[in-house]
Design an enzyme around this catalytic site. Structure first.
Site, PDB file in Angstrom:
ATOM      1  N   ASN A 279       0.821  -1.203   0.000  1.00  0.00           N
ATOM      2  CA  ASN A 279       0.000   0.000   0.000  1.00  0.00           C
ATOM      3  C   ASN A 279       0.857   1.255   0.000  1.00  0.00           C
ATOM      4  OD1 ASN A 279      -2.550   1.562   0.170  1.00  0.00           O
ATOM      5  ND2 ASN A 279      -3.362  -0.470   0.630  1.00  0.00           N
TER       6      ASN A 279
ATOM      7  N   HIS B 251       2.512   3.251   2.021  1.00  0.00           N
ATOM      8  CA  HIS B 251       3.851   3.308   2.609  1.00  0.00           C
ATOM      9  C   HIS B 251       4.837   2.465   1.817  1.00  0.00           C
ATOM     10  CE1 HIS B 251       7.044   2.797   5.718  1.00  0.00           C
ATOM     11  NE2 HIS B 251       6.747   4.061   5.942  1.00  0.00           N
ATOM     12  N   CYS B 252       4.363   1.352   1.270  1.00  0.00           N
ATOM     13  CA  CYS B 252       5.232   0.438   0.515  1.00  0.00           C
ATOM     14  C   CYS B 252       5.741   1.040  -0.789  1.00  0.00           C
ATOM     15  CB  CYS B 252       4.490  -0.850   0.185  1.00  0.00           C
ATOM     16  SG  CYS B 252       3.769  -1.708   1.586  1.00  0.00           S
ATOM     17  N   ILE B 253       4.988   1.974  -1.372  1.00  0.00           N
ATOM     18  CA  ILE B 253       5.369   2.515  -2.689  1.00  0.00           C
ATOM     19  C   ILE B 253       6.065   3.863  -2.578  1.00  0.00           C
ATOM     20  CG2 ILE B 253       3.488   1.262  -3.801  1.00  0.00           C
ATOM     21  CD1 ILE B 253       2.091   4.060  -4.156  1.00  0.00           C
TER      22      ILE B 253
END
Length: 364
Positions: A353, A355-357
């Site tokens: 999501n 934060h991951c990208i």
């Protein structure tokens, strides 16, 4: 830029908390059709929305492959910088550098080894050599020297810090067979303490239920500020997530940080279980060696997977009643920030999501 044969601790650098001031943010443009449905077109729209939201608060750079550069430049607002860079997939939190700062305002990058969340044991795709070069290339773009750990596998999404000597992670991820099986838990702690300048590591057992990255901490836990943390939660005791979140809550409630503070733990309820639809499953190319997206699979949805910008918080929306409850809770936790929600199901379908990208560059 220089590759420095030393360590952050020896040189007086530390990893700052994400809530500290940023110079900017990086995002990688999605494209691989075996992970993003319909040739990544729906995901690209979601990435544009995330980048646009963050750009209200700080400069954003989007890196895209040569085949997608023109498309990314066309879809993104003019104020967002677009740079060509080879990559294997769009998870810059994990493939990008972890930045460290010193008291003089200097910034350096820590370039961990990246192996697609588990290498040949349980990695999510092969090859991953382009992703393993992303951190170095971003350091070059930013003109930042780097520390390179070619023999230590780590993803940025597997750690959170308070900027004051404490790191939180999960045993499920850092002790997994596909990361650093040659090292003991104590040896892994030594590496983290040396290259992020830490005094204490708090180990949670597991991350969000069915998280395909082996339980990254950034999907279940975040630092609001030193001593204050947010935790993904459910009140449904029949949900497998309840046992995991309760276990995390008990650990955090009985821990102190590097400064001796008890942690103030705030719960943010996850949405109701989100399942992959038949249409969504059929939109992903089936390729041998990559994780399939099957109809009915439960996705690892969590509001904790948000990005803290300069004066803003950008969090995922799932079309669930808890969307607004999460927004209100984040407003309470970040009274001096504007809280912005972005529809994020398409990012979730890819395995992560907001934060991951994203990957912040600290101001120093």
């Amino acid at each position: 830029m220089r590759t420095i044969d030393s360590s952050s601790k020896k040189d007086g650098f530390r990893m700052p908390g994400e809530f500290e001031k940023h110079a900017g943010c990086y995002i990688i443009w999605p494209e691989r059709p075996d992970n993003w449905r319909l040739g990544a077109k729906p995901a690209q729209k979601a990435f544009v929305d995330v980048a646009t939201a963050i750009s209200r608060f700080e400069p954003v750079t989007v890196v895209a492959s040569s085949s997608q550069y023109v498309n990314a430049r066309y879809m993104l607002p003019d104020e967002i910088r677009v740079v060509e860079m080879d990559n294997d997939d769009a998870w810059v939190r994990d493939s990008g550098p972890t930045f460290v700062v010193n008291d003089s305002g200097d910034v350096r990058g820590v370039d961990w080894s990246f192996n697609s969340w588990g290498g040949l044991v349980d990695g999510l795709y092969f090859p991953w050599d382009k992703d393993d070069q992303v951190a170095q290339k971003i350091c070059e773009l930013e003109r930042k020297d780097r520390y390179r750990l070619a023999d230590f596998v780590l993803e940025g999404g597997s750690i959170h810090v308070d900027g004051e000597g404490t790191l939180v992670t999960t045993e499920e991820c850092l002790l997994s067979e596909g990361r650093n099986p040659q090292l003991s838990k104590q040896q892994i702690e030594m590496v983290l303490k040396e290259y992020l300048n830490l005094e204490k590591i708090i180990w949670l057992k597991r991350g969000i239920y069915l998280d395909e990255t082996n339980g990254h901490v950034d999907n279940i836990f975040n630092y609001v500020r030193p001593g204050v943390v947010a935790l993904a939660w459910t009140d449904d005791e029949t949900d497998p997530q309840y046992e995991i979140s309760k276990e995390c809550f008990d650990i955090l409630s009985n821990e102190t940080d590097a400064k001796g503070r008890k942690l103030e733990v705030h719960k943010i309820n996850v949405p109701k279980p989100i399942l992959i639809t038949d249409e969504e499953s059929k939109g992903v190319d089936a390729v041998e060696g990559t994780l399939p997206r099957e109809e009915g699979d439960r996705l690892a949805a969590s509001y904790i997977n948000y990005y803290t910008a300069n004066g803003g918080v950008v969090f995922p929306l799932f079309g669930d009643p808890n969307d607004e409850l999460a927004r209100e809770k984040l407003r309470q936790l970040y009274p001096n920030c504007e809280v912005v929600g972005v529809k994020a199901r398409e990012i979730l379908l890819g395995g992560g999501n907001i934060h991951c990208i994203t990957q912040q560059v600290p101001r120093g």
